[in-house]
Structure formats: C-alpha cells, structure tokens
Design a protein around this motif. Structure first.
Motif, mmCIF file in Angstrom:
data_model
loop_
_atom_site.group_PDB
_atom_site.id
_atom_site.type_symbol
_atom_site.label_atom_id
_atom_site.label_comp_id
_atom_site.label_asym_id
_atom_site.label_seq_id
_atom_site.Cartn_x
_atom_site.Cartn_y
_atom_site.Cartn_z
ATOM 1 N N TRP A 244 0.775 -1.276 0.003
ATOM 2 C CA TRP A 244 0.063 0.057 -0.030
ATOM 3 C C TRP A 244 0.850 1.282 0.070
ATOM 4 C CZ3 TRP A 244 -4.774 -0.310 -1.775
ATOM 5 C CH2 TRP A 244 -5.135 -1.361 -1.628
ATOM 6 N N PRO A 245 1.769 1.415 0.628
ATOM 7 C CA PRO A 245 2.809 2.529 0.602
ATOM 8 C C PRO A 245 3.199 2.866 -0.864
ATOM 9 C CG PRO A 245 3.529 1.480 2.734
ATOM 10 C CD PRO A 245 2.505 0.576 1.876
ATOM 11 N N VAL A 246 3.857 1.683 -1.479
ATOM 12 C CA VAL A 246 4.259 1.812 -3.072
ATOM 13 C C VAL A 246 2.934 2.069 -3.856
ATOM 14 C CG1 VAL A 246 5.001 0.451 -4.957
ATOM 15 C CG2 VAL A 246 6.048 0.150 -2.576
ATOM 16 N N ALA A 247 1.965 1.678 -3.456
ATOM 17 C CA ALA A 247 0.518 2.062 -4.198
ATOM 18 C C ALA A 247 0.302 3.561 -4.124
ATOM 19 C CB ALA A 247 -0.484 0.869 -3.664
ATOM 20 N N ILE A 248 0.374 3.818 -2.803
ATOM 21 C CA ILE A 248 -0.041 5.281 -2.674
ATOM 22 C C ILE A 248 1.179 6.287 -3.617
ATOM 23 C CG2 ILE A 248 -0.071 7.147 -0.904
ATOM 24 C CD1 ILE A 248 -1.117 5.320 0.954
ATOM 25 N N ALA A 249 2.579 5.926 -3.271
ATOM 26 C CA ALA A 249 3.312 6.762 -3.939
ATOM 27 C C ALA A 249 3.329 6.722 -5.652
ATOM 28 C CB ALA A 249 4.915 6.142 -3.613
ATOM 29 N N THR A 250 2.937 5.397 -6.121
ATOM 30 C CA THR A 250 2.560 5.252 -7.567
ATOM 31 C C THR A 250 1.492 6.087 -7.936
ATOM 32 O OG1 THR A 250 3.637 3.087 -7.503
ATOM 33 C CG2 THR A 250 2.165 3.616 -9.321
ATOM 34 N N TRP A 251 0.390 5.970 -7.241
ATOM 35 C CA TRP A 251 -0.557 6.790 -7.800
ATOM 36 C C TRP A 251 -0.598 8.461 -7.462
ATOM 37 C CZ3 TRP A 251 -2.882 4.359 -11.479
ATOM 38 C CH2 TRP A 251 -3.053 3.134 -11.682
ATOM 39 N N LEU A 252 0.125 8.633 -6.598
ATOM 40 C CA LEU A 252 0.393 9.977 -6.574
ATOM 41 C C LEU A 252 1.128 10.737 -7.731
ATOM 42 C CD1 LEU A 252 1.086 10.405 -2.750
ATOM 43 C CD2 LEU A 252 -0.826 11.561 -4.001
ATOM 44 N N VAL A 253 2.255 9.649 -8.195
ATOM 45 C CA VAL A 253 2.734 10.140 -9.419
ATOM 46 C C VAL A 253 2.011 10.119 -10.562
ATOM 47 C CG1 VAL A 253 4.366 9.583 -10.964
ATOM 48 C CG2 VAL A 253 5.029 9.318 -8.562
ATOM 49 N N ILE A 254 1.145 9.105 -10.729
ATOM 50 C CA ILE A 254 0.227 9.252 -11.861
ATOM 51 C C ILE A 254 -0.977 10.469 -11.831
ATOM 52 C CG2 ILE A 254 -1.742 7.921 -13.100
ATOM 53 C CD1 ILE A 254 1.138 6.670 -13.578
ATOM 54 N N GLY A 255 -1.313 10.523 -10.698
ATOM 55 C CA GLY A 255 -2.460 11.518 -10.558
ATOM 56 C C GLY A 255 -1.842 12.921 -10.659
ATOM 57 N N SER A 256 -0.363 13.198 -10.241
ATOM 58 C CA SER A 256 0.046 14.381 -10.566
ATOM 59 C C SER A 256 0.531 14.605 -12.089
ATOM 60 C CB SER A 256 1.509 14.601 -9.879
ATOM 61 O OG SER A 256 2.491 13.697 -10.160
ATOM 62 N N VAL A 257 0.731 13.550 -12.715
ATOM 63 C CA VAL A 257 0.993 13.486 -14.082
ATOM 64 C C VAL A 257 -0.240 13.790 -15.256
ATOM 65 C CG1 VAL A 257 1.912 12.265 -16.134
ATOM 66 C CG2 VAL A 257 3.108 12.484 -14.224
ATOM 67 N N VAL A 258 -1.183 12.963 -14.847
ATOM 68 C CA VAL A 258 -2.519 12.879 -15.695
ATOM 69 C C VAL A 258 -3.357 13.994 -14.977
ATOM 70 C CG1 VAL A 258 -4.193 11.262 -16.577
ATOM 71 C CG2 VAL A 258 -1.757 10.525 -16.211
ATOM 72 N N LEU A 259 -4.041 13.713 -13.553
ATOM 73 C CA LEU A 259 -5.123 14.232 -13.247
ATOM 74 C C LEU A 259 -4.988 15.803 -12.836
ATOM 75 C CD1 LEU A 259 -6.489 11.650 -10.809
ATOM 76 C CD2 LEU A 259 -7.455 12.209 -13.102
ATOM 77 N N VAL A 260 -3.734 16.258 -12.346
ATOM 78 C CA VAL A 260 -3.483 17.469 -11.898
ATOM 79 C C VAL A 260 -3.648 18.624 -13.008
ATOM 80 C CG1 VAL A 260 -1.956 19.341 -10.961
ATOM 81 C CG2 VAL A 260 -2.377 17.074 -9.876
ATOM 82 N N PRO A 261 -3.153 18.448 -14.311
ATOM 83 C CA PRO A 261 -3.190 19.405 -15.434
ATOM 84 C C PRO A 261 -4.576 19.077 -15.910
ATOM 85 C CG PRO A 261 -1.837 17.605 -16.001
ATOM 86 C CD PRO A 261 -1.862 17.412 -14.641
ATOM 87 N N LEU A 262 -5.195 18.043 -15.795
ATOM 88 C CA LEU A 262 -6.614 17.804 -16.516
ATOM 89 C C LEU A 262 -7.544 18.594 -15.692
ATOM 90 C CD1 LEU A 262 -8.325 16.406 -18.742
ATOM 91 C CD2 LEU A 262 -8.456 14.600 -17.325
ATOM 92 N N VAL A 263 -7.581 18.326 -14.390
ATOM 93 C CA VAL A 263 -8.534 18.924 -13.289
ATOM 94 C C VAL A 263 -8.392 20.569 -13.455
ATOM 95 C CG1 VAL A 263 -9.151 19.389 -11.184
ATOM 96 C CG2 VAL A 263 -8.796 17.157 -11.941
ATOM 97 N N SER A 264 -7.016 21.035 -13.564
ATOM 98 C CA SER A 264 -6.545 22.318 -13.685
ATOM 99 C C SER A 264 -7.495 23.147 -14.810
ATOM 100 C CB SER A 264 -5.130 22.670 -13.645
ATOM 101 O OG SER A 264 -4.687 22.263 -12.695
ATOM 102 N N LEU A 265 -7.344 22.330 -15.909
ATOM 103 C CA LEU A 265 -7.867 23.124 -17.267
ATOM 104 C C LEU A 265 -9.546 22.898 -17.040
ATOM 105 C CD1 LEU A 265 -5.652 21.086 -19.893
ATOM 106 C CD2 LEU A 265 -5.788 23.630 -19.480
ATOM 107 N N VAL A 266 -10.126 21.784 -16.657
ATOM 108 C CA VAL A 266 -11.377 21.963 -16.283
ATOM 109 C C VAL A 266 -11.847 23.098 -15.578
ATOM 110 C CG1 VAL A 266 -13.327 20.600 -15.578
ATOM 111 C CG2 VAL A 266 -11.715 19.630 -16.768
ATOM 112 N N HIS A 267 -11.020 23.367 -14.234
ATOM 113 C CA HIS A 267 -11.359 24.471 -13.446
ATOM 114 C C HIS A 267 -11.257 25.922 -14.083
ATOM 115 C CE1 HIS A 267 -10.092 27.487 -10.498
ATOM 116 N NE2 HIS A 267 -11.149 26.720 -9.663
#
Length: 517
Positions: free
Chosen positions: A256-279
C-alpha cells in the motif's frame, strides 16, 4: 558482447570539439541546454523505471490501469502540458493567486522547463523500460530467487539487464528536449534550440544561423553516437522468442505505501493538469459588496468546452490536413527500411530511423526554407509549394514522424515468427515479401504507425513554426501564441478538447499494437 573503447573516445572527442569551436556566448547556451536536457532525462528515466517495474513486475493494486493512463499521454503536445500546469502554478494560476505569489510564481525559468519536459517524457521512458523488462529471461530471475529475495534479484539481475534500455530512454529524452524550443520560449530560457529560433525570427540569415549551430550539432552527434551504442546492445535481444511474461513479485507490507506513491505520481502527471484545465474553463468572477470573488460554474465550463471546436475550426482544419498529409508521406518512407531492418537483424537501420529526432526543430525549419523558398526558380514550382501548399510544414515534421513510425514498424517486423519469414522469403522481389507480411500479419502495426505519425505531426510546433504558409494557422501555433499571455478559459477549453482527442488516439494505437503481436 565485446565492447571497444574507441566509440566512447570518439564521443568524448565530439564534445571537446564542440567546446573548442564555441565562444563564451555559445558556451553558455551549450551549458544551459545540456543541464536542462540531462536533468530532464535523469528525472524522467528514474521515475519511469520505478513505474515500469511496479506496473509490470509487482502485484500493485490497480496496476492494469497505469499503462493505459500513461499511453494516452504519449502523443500529448508540449503546449498542452504547459497550459495544464500554467492554470495551477503559472502567473495567473489558481494556486498562485491563492498563495499570493503573483510576482514570483513557482512555475518559471529552468525549473518550469525541466518539470514540463520531464512530465511529457515520462510515458516514453516507461515505454522504453517496459520493452527492456519484457525481454529479460525469467529463468535468470527464478534461479536467483532460490537464494535471495526478489529486491536483490531486481537490483542484481533485472535492472542491469534493462540498463541499455534505460540509457536509450535517457538519450532519447535528452536529445528531444535539447531540440525543442516550445517550453523554453514560453519561460524565456536561453537554450541552443531557442537561440536558433530567436535569431532567425529576428532577421539573421540562414548561413549565419547554421554557422552558429555547428557546435550544437557536434554535441547532438555525440548523443547520437551514444544512441548507436545502446542500439548495438539492444537489437540482438529483441526477438519474439525471448519475450516472456514472468510472475509477479509480491510487495508484501510495502504494497500500500508503494501503491500510494505510484498513484500520486500518476495523479500528478495525468489528473492535476486535466483538473486544472477543467477548473479554468468554469471560472467566473462575481462582484459582491464591491469585492470581486472568483467562483466556478458547471454550466459555464460545459458551454466553453462545447464552443471550443467551432471557435477554432480554421486552425483545426489546417492541423487535420497537415497531420494526414504528413502521415501519408511518412508511412511509405519508413515501410521498406523498417521491414529490411526487422528481418535482417540489422543494427544500423533502427539507429538511422531514430537519428532524425536529434535534429533541433528550428534547424529543420530553416533547412526546409532553404530548400523551397527559391524565388529565382524559373518554373515557380518551388515557391508555389512553399507559399500556397502544406509542402513546407509536411517536410518539416518528417524528422519527428519518421522515428516513431519507423520504430513501430521495425519492432513489428522484428517480432515476426521465423516460419512466416521463411515463407515470405520464397517470393521475389523483396517488395512482394514485405507486402505479404504486411497483408497477413502487420496491417495493425501499419495503421498504428500512420495514426502515431498523424498525432505527432498535429502536435508539432518547433519544426513547423517557421514554415507555415501565409494565412495558415495550426492549433499548435495558435495555442503557442496565446500561451504567452497566460491560459484563459477559452484556451483551456481548446486544450481540453485536444487532450481528449490525443488520449483517444493514444489508446487506439496501444490497442492496435497489442493486437499486432
């Protein structure tokens, strides 16, 4: 494979020659370019190696979604990455306005350049490292697991085996970063490619620009030599018979620590700019008691996004035409070289296919101008091609489309089963052999290469910006101009639409390539 010291001596000699041929100003440009490109390569390959290992070799929760999310970003243009991060960390981003640091935003200068290039290159790094992991013989790992734990096997067996692929990814990322001027122009970082573009745009002659580019070309030649050494190591291993599906390694308590670190990286790469554009698309400013308060409205975001295609229809039409024309020219150019290199186990062909990616984009544009901008031509044919057709931008994007399409087709031919190659070898001429393999086995790879070339051509800016005909504006050029003033709601909506289309194309290409092997 036996290694010889002379290639590394030759590469070092190229670096020394580039330095001796430069004055103080060129020294500064070369230093900045090398620092930015090498930092980008180190960050991207380090994170990419981690992601490739956890996605392909561990029991990470939800790991099957990771490659698809990253695959959708493979062809995302740099200016969309810029727009996504500008809306949150840029001069007018919502985090910057909340934090109160409008005068000194976080996303600026060399940091912004390295960050955006690293985020854009991350999917490519994962792709290269994943290819290396796929050819590691699991028998080595299974034997070692009898004596030591899997982290030790990873450190001593697996990672050394994929080291040439990691180095190849680093060289690819460094070379493409060094040849780009999109991000450096926005954030005013004086690199070598940026200097070429700026000087030529301000009126320098082609001869002056080319003379100043010679030291940089020596550096790129050194990087190309390192790429060739990587290809020499990789080519003998990339056969279908050595591709395996090893068992997953259990993460145990670290799951689970590795999963959290991995999905934080994926989220920062994929979701952060996407959500920012939608906002940004739905931002509204309301006056309350004499104060202006920022808010967000779903209806405004939906309306702005739906109106974006119609408001930018001329740019979309020009981009679509350029993409189709470039893909139609690229596929015939790479088909036979990729087939010959894939069936003959040649080490020089994949290197030659990748070599055009090392040419800086602005230098490609200048070369096309010198080729087609010929008013002295008595027939007027060349100047007609240059001023009234898309011939110039199509030629300019070929150094970006050929490496990718060629690599896809070379890999597909390389993995052709031996019995099918033997059957095709009975036919003459050789073009008929290639046609039989394509018709019977590799049509999906050809379609994937065509779509990939179109996606790259549609998102290119550095190669085509200097050669667009009068009156022709692509989406890339349009967005690039607007980004200098910040990313507003309409620009965010346009980037969101292209984000969705590019992600869809990336998914289609991944699906086609999975079905072709």
């Amino acid at each position: 494979m036996r290694s010889y010291p002379w290639p590394w001596f030759f590469i070092a000699l190229l670096f020394i020659a580039a330095w001796l041929m430069s004055d103080a100003r060129i020294h500064g440009l070369l230093t900045t370019s090398l620092l930015v490109s090498s930092a980008t390569a180190i960050v991207a390959t380090s994170v990419a190696t981690f992601l490739a290992v956890v996605f392909l070799r561990t029991d990470l929760p939800g790991r099957s979604a990771g490659p698809w999310l990253l695959g959708g970003l493979l062809f995302l243009p740099l200016y969309i990455h810029i727009a996504g991060w500008e809306t949150i960390l840029g001069r007018f981003g919502w985090w910057t306005s909340v934090d109160g640091s409008l005068a000194s935003p976080l996303l600026t200068g060399s940091f912004a350049t390295i960050w955006i290039h690293a985020v854009a290159a991350l999917p490519w790094g994962v792709l290269f490292v994943a290819a290396g992991l796929a050819i590691v013989d699991p028998a080595w790992e299974e034997t070692a697991l009898c004596d030591v734990a899997w982290p030790t096997v990873l450190r001593r067996i697996t990672l050394p085996a994929v080291a040439p692929f990691v180095l190849l990814a680093g060289l690819w990322i460094a070379s493409t970063t060094a040849g780009e001027m999109t991000v450096t122009n926005i954030y005013q970082v004086r690199t070598y490619a940026e200097e070429i573009y700026t000087n030529f745009s301000l009126g320098a002659t082609a001869a002056e620009t080319l003379r100043s580019a010679i030291p940089g070309m020596f550096v790129l030649a050194a990087l190309a030599g390192g790429l060739f050494l990587c290809v020499r190591q990789i080519v003998p291993a990339t056969t279908l018979g050595r591709m395996h599906t090893p068992r997953d390694w259990p993460l145990g308590k670290a799951r689970w620590p590795v999963a959290i670190a991995t999905w934080l990286v994926i989220g920062s790469v994929v979701l952060v700019p996407l959500v920012s554009l939608v906002h940004q698309c739905g931002v509204v400013v309301v006056e309350t008691d004499g104060n202006f308060v920022r808010g967000w409205a779903t209806s405004k975001a939906a309306t702005t996004i739906l109106q974006a295609p119609g408001e930018n229809l001329p740019e979309a039409q020009s981009t679509f035409a350029l993409a189709l024309a470039a893909a139609a020219v690229t596929l015939p150019l790479v088909l036979l070289p990729a087939w010959w290199g894939g069936t003959s186990h040649s080490r020089i062909v994949p290197w030659l296919l990748l070599l055009p990616a090392f040419i800086p984009g602005p230098l490609v544009g200048i070369a096309v101008i010198q080729l087609l901008n010929r008013p002295e031509d008595p027939t007027g044919f060349l100047i007609w091609l240059y001023d009234d057709t898309l011939a110039a931008p199509v030629l300019a994007v070929l150094p970006r489309t050929i490496p990718l399409a060629g690599l896809i087709l070379w890999s597909a031919f390389r993995q052709t089963p031996r019995d099918l190659k033997d059957i095709a070898a009975l036919y003459r001429p050789r073009t008929l052999q290639a046609w039989l393999l394509i018709r019977g086995l590799h049509w999906r790879a050809c379609l994937a290469a065509f779509i990939a070339a179109a996606a790259v051509a549609a998102g290119d800016l550095s190669c085509s910006i200097l050669v667009l005909p009068p009156g022709v504006r692509t989406v890339a050029f349009h967005v690039f101009q607007l980004l200098h003033a910040g990313c507003d709601d309409r620009l965010s909506a346009l980037c969101l639409v292209q984000f969705a289309l590019t992600a869809m194309l990336g998914g289609v290409i991944c699906r086609l390539l999975r079905g072709s092997t």
